[in-house]
Design a protein around this motif. Structure first.
Motif, PDB file in Angstrom:
ATOM      1  N   ASP A 224      72.577  60.823  26.165  1.00  0.00           N
ATOM      2  CA  ASP A 224      73.661  59.909  25.810  1.00  0.00           C
ATOM      3  C   ASP A 224      74.932  60.243  26.582  1.00  0.00           C
ATOM      4  N   GLY A 225      74.818  61.137  27.546  1.00  0.00           N
ATOM      5  CA  GLY A 225      75.960  61.563  28.340  1.00  0.00           C
ATOM      6  C   GLY A 225      76.495  62.909  27.920  1.00  0.00           C
ATOM      7  N   LYS A 226      76.141  63.338  26.692  1.00  0.00           N
ATOM      8  CA  LYS A 226      76.578  64.649  26.203  1.00  0.00           C
ATOM      9  C   LYS A 226      75.383  65.522  25.833  1.00  0.00           C
ATOM     10  N   TYR A 227      74.410  64.908  25.191  1.00  0.00           N
ATOM     11  CA  TYR A 227      73.218  65.634  24.762  1.00  0.00           C
ATOM     12  C   TYR A 227      71.990  64.973  25.377  1.00  0.00           C
ATOM     13  N   SER A 228      70.919  65.736  25.485  1.00  0.00           N
ATOM     14  CA  SER A 228      69.698  65.171  26.056  1.00  0.00           C
ATOM     15  C   SER A 228      68.499  65.540  25.206  1.00  0.00           C
ATOM     16  N   TYR A 229      67.472  64.713  25.305  1.00  0.00           N
ATOM     17  CA  TYR A 229      66.242  64.903  24.540  1.00  0.00           C
ATOM     18  C   TYR A 229      65.067  64.878  25.513  1.00  0.00           C
ATOM     19  N   PRO A 230      64.444  66.033  25.813  1.00  0.00           N
ATOM     20  CA  PRO A 230      63.337  66.065  26.762  1.00  0.00           C
ATOM     21  C   PRO A 230      61.988  65.856  26.059  1.00  0.00           C
ATOM     22  N   TYR A 231      61.126  65.090  26.706  1.00  0.00           N
ATOM     23  CA  TYR A 231      59.745  64.925  26.233  1.00  0.00           C
ATOM     24  C   TYR A 231      58.834  65.759  27.130  1.00  0.00           C
ATOM     25  N   LYS A 232      58.791  67.063  26.864  1.00  0.00           N
ATOM     26  CA  LYS A 232      58.051  67.964  27.748  1.00  0.00           C
ATOM     27  C   LYS A 232      56.537  67.880  27.577  1.00  0.00           C
ATOM     28  N   THR A 233      56.093  67.261  26.498  1.00  0.00           N
ATOM     29  CA  THR A 233      54.646  67.090  26.324  1.00  0.00           C
ATOM     30  C   THR A 233      54.137  65.849  27.044  1.00  0.00           C
ATOM     31  N   VAL A 234      55.058  65.043  27.560  1.00  0.00           N
ATOM     32  CA  VAL A 234      54.691  63.870  28.360  1.00  0.00           C
ATOM     33  C   VAL A 234      55.000  64.228  29.812  1.00  0.00           C
ATOM     34  N   PHE A 235      53.998  64.642  30.563  1.00  0.00           N
ATOM     35  CA  PHE A 235      54.293  65.122  31.910  1.00  0.00           C
ATOM     36  C   PHE A 235      53.195  64.724  32.896  1.00  0.00           C
ATOM     37  N   ARG A 236      53.547  64.855  34.161  1.00  0.00           N
ATOM     38  CA  ARG A 236      52.607  64.622  35.269  1.00  0.00           C
ATOM     39  C   ARG A 236      52.846  65.715  36.300  1.00  0.00           C
ATOM     40  N   ASP A 237      51.767  66.401  36.709  1.00  0.00           N
ATOM     41  CA  ASP A 237      51.866  67.473  37.697  1.00  0.00           C
ATOM     42  C   ASP A 237      51.423  66.988  39.074  1.00  0.00           C
ATOM     43  N   PHE A 238      52.121  67.475  40.104  1.00  0.00           N
ATOM     44  CA  PHE A 238      51.785  67.165  41.494  1.00  0.00           C
ATOM     45  C   PHE A 238      51.526  68.492  42.218  1.00  0.00           C
ATOM     46  N   SER A 239      50.353  68.592  42.823  1.00  0.00           N
ATOM     47  CA  SER A 239      49.936  69.846  43.446  1.00  0.00           C
ATOM     48  C   SER A 239      50.011  69.765  44.965  1.00  0.00           C
ATOM     49  N   PHE A 240      50.609  70.810  45.550  1.00  0.00           N
ATOM     50  CA  PHE A 240      50.638  70.985  46.998  1.00  0.00           C
ATOM     51  C   PHE A 240      49.851  72.267  47.291  1.00  0.00           C
ATOM     52  N   VAL A 241      48.694  72.083  47.920  1.00  0.00           N
ATOM     53  CA  VAL A 241      47.728  73.175  48.048  1.00  0.00           C
ATOM     54  C   VAL A 241      47.952  73.946  49.340  1.00  0.00           C
ATOM     55  N   ALA A 242      48.036  75.264  49.206  1.00  0.00           N
ATOM     56  CA  ALA A 242      48.159  76.137  50.373  1.00  0.00           C
ATOM     57  C   ALA A 242      46.788  76.360  50.997  1.00  0.00           C
ATOM     58  N   PRO A 243      46.731  76.639  52.299  1.00  0.00           N
ATOM     59  CA  PRO A 243      45.440  76.903  52.924  1.00  0.00           C
ATOM     60  C   PRO A 243      44.818  78.162  52.342  1.00  0.00           C
ATOM     61  N   PRO A 244      43.485  78.224  52.263  1.00  0.00           N
ATOM     62  CA  PRO A 244      42.839  79.442  51.772  1.00  0.00           C
ATOM     63  C   PRO A 244      43.251  80.642  52.627  1.00  0.00           C
ATOM     64  N   ASN A 245      43.346  81.801  51.998  1.00  0.00           N
ATOM     65  CA  ASN A 245      43.759  83.007  52.710  1.00  0.00           C
ATOM     66  C   ASN A 245      42.589  83.628  53.457  1.00  0.00           C
ATOM     67  N   LEU A 246      41.724  82.778  53.983  1.00  0.00           N
ATOM     68  CA  LEU A 246      40.544  83.250  54.716  1.00  0.00           C
ATOM     69  C   LEU A 246      40.720  82.926  56.193  1.00  0.00           C
ATOM     70  N   VAL A 247      40.588  83.950  57.014  1.00  0.00           N
ATOM     71  CA  VAL A 247      40.735  83.783  58.463  1.00  0.00           C
ATOM     72  C   VAL A 247      39.372  84.014  59.123  1.00  0.00           C
TER      73      VAL A 247
END
Length: 403
Positions: A224-247
């Motif tokens: 409301d400009g002063k206080y906030s209400y988070p809905y942390k149980t409503v979420f979406r994750d985005f994954s950025f995958v690192a290359p395997p540590n195998l050479v």
């Protein structure tokens, strides 16, 4: 009298516990006073970070005056209900947040419980769905490559916020979406308002560790400009995958007599890479020169043929060429001394062929009493120089893996 006093004390503690638990749902606004932009470049409001402290912290019951009917509070709740019934969800939630703050300041636990129940019920109807660019043909969500962030070609997390009904859903505009790192760390635009389609997207400026998977979580947060209400149980994750540590390590050693069947330079490279924490696997046997040359130049088809069924994140490729050993001649007299030299190239590439590290060693000498002895001496010296190179460049190579 004892029973009455006991019940009064018990009720007081219960009241304190209820207020403490419920008031924890109202948090400070997102974004710490910074401005963010939506997908269309539209700036959100600047939010001030204020705290929402419980009205009762001394353990005392509020006096009777505080529990008298609050006309302004009732008006806020009525306007909130009307907004939601008119399909203005964000506006309604903001009014409920304002009402919650007012009830909290007066210690009106009944209204706090009532408003919290409404806000939680609204949360059961909310959902976050990924933007179409994050969907595979089968409808599942993609995983992005963390290296694409370095190249500036990465998909950026983007979500639609919806309110769901029995058989339909509608977008929720004018809400904030909070974006946060939940795995790895970095910098991003962390609070973005939804547009008329309920869409909000962030921009990732940097990731601190490119060799570690990064997960960005999005969830709705209303203010409301002063206080906030988070809905942390409503979420979406985005994954950025690192290359395997195998050479995967492959080496091709050539002399004037042709390929050398047991390229011991593999050991020099493997030991050097293990010292910086990399997992390695060698490619054994004599390699096809044409295919190897294609691989060392980043050809993905050639790299895949070297890997076979393995899925390495990196390839370390060594190519050594030893010149023909020549007999030493001095003042027209030939001696039983043979000299030769070599050139060695080390290239480390990602599985997509892009370069991680490259270095060339040239003019490494070898000498012996026969042609073969000179070649063997030159190879031994070259392998040692490779080991020295990896030792001296270990910090640089490790940093290149992380970038």
């Amino acid at each position: 009298m004892k029973t009455s006093k006991h019940l009064y004390i018990k009720a007081s503690f219960l009241l304190i516990a209820i207020i403490f638990v419920i008031s924890a749902c109202v948090s400070v606004p997102p974004n710490n006073g910074t401005k963010t932009t939506t997908g269309k470049g539209q700036q959100t409001e600047t939010l001030q970070e204020l705290s929402a402290e419980p009205a009762i912290s001394s353990g005392k019951t509020p006096d009777a005056k505080k529990l008298e009917p609050d006309t302004e509070l009732e008006n806020l709740i009525a306007k909130a209900k009307q907004s939601i019934e008119s399909n203005h969800l964000s506006e309604g939630i903001k009014l409920y947040i304002s009402a919650y703050a007012r009830a909290n300041s007066s210690g009106n636990t009944d209204k706090i419980a009532e408003i919290t129940a409404v806000l939680n019920e609204i949360g059961t109807r909310l959902s976050l769905e990924p933007h179409e660019s994050w969907l595979n043909p089968d409808g599942s969500q993609k995983n992005a490559d963390i290296r694409s962030l370095v190249k500036g070609s990465a998909l950026m997390p983007a979500v639609y916020l919806y309110e769901n009904y029995a058989y339909a859903k509608s977008p929720v505009p004018d809400a904030f979406i909070r974006f946060e790192f939940v795995h790895n760390t970095g910098k991003l635009t962390n609070s973005v308002s939804t547009d008329n389609k309920g869409l909000a997207n962030t921009n990732i400026n940097s990731v601190d560790n490119k060799s570690m998977d990064a997960i960005i979580r999005a969830y709705p947060i209303f203010t409301d400009g002063k206080y906030s209400y988070p809905y942390k149980t409503v979420f979406r994750d985005f994954s950025f995958v690192a290359p395997p540590n195998l050479v995967l390590v492959a080496a091709l050693e050539n002399s004037s007599d042709g390929p050398i069947g047991n390229p011991l330079s593999l050991n020099s490279v493997i030991n050097g890479l293990k010292s910086i924490g990399a997992d390695t696997v060698p490619v054994s046997g004599t390699l096809d020169l044409r295919n190897f040359n294609a691989a060392i130049n980043g050809d993905t088809k050639a790299l895949n043929s070297l890997a076979g069924k393995l899925e390495p994140g990196y390839f370390a490729l060594v190519h050594i060429e030893v010149a023909k050993a020549l007999r030493f001649v001095y003042q027209g007299k030939e001696y039983n001394i043979y000299n030769t030299s070599s050139k060695a190239s080390l290239r480390i590439v990602y599985s997509d062929g892009s370069l991680v590290f490259a270095e060339t060693l040239d003019g490494i000498k070898g000498q012996g009493g026969t042609e073969q002895a000179a070649i063997d001496d030159c190879l031994a010296n070259t392998r040692q120089e490779l080991a020295n190179l990896l030792a001296s460049k270990s910090a640089l190579i490790k940093k290149a893996f992380e970038n």
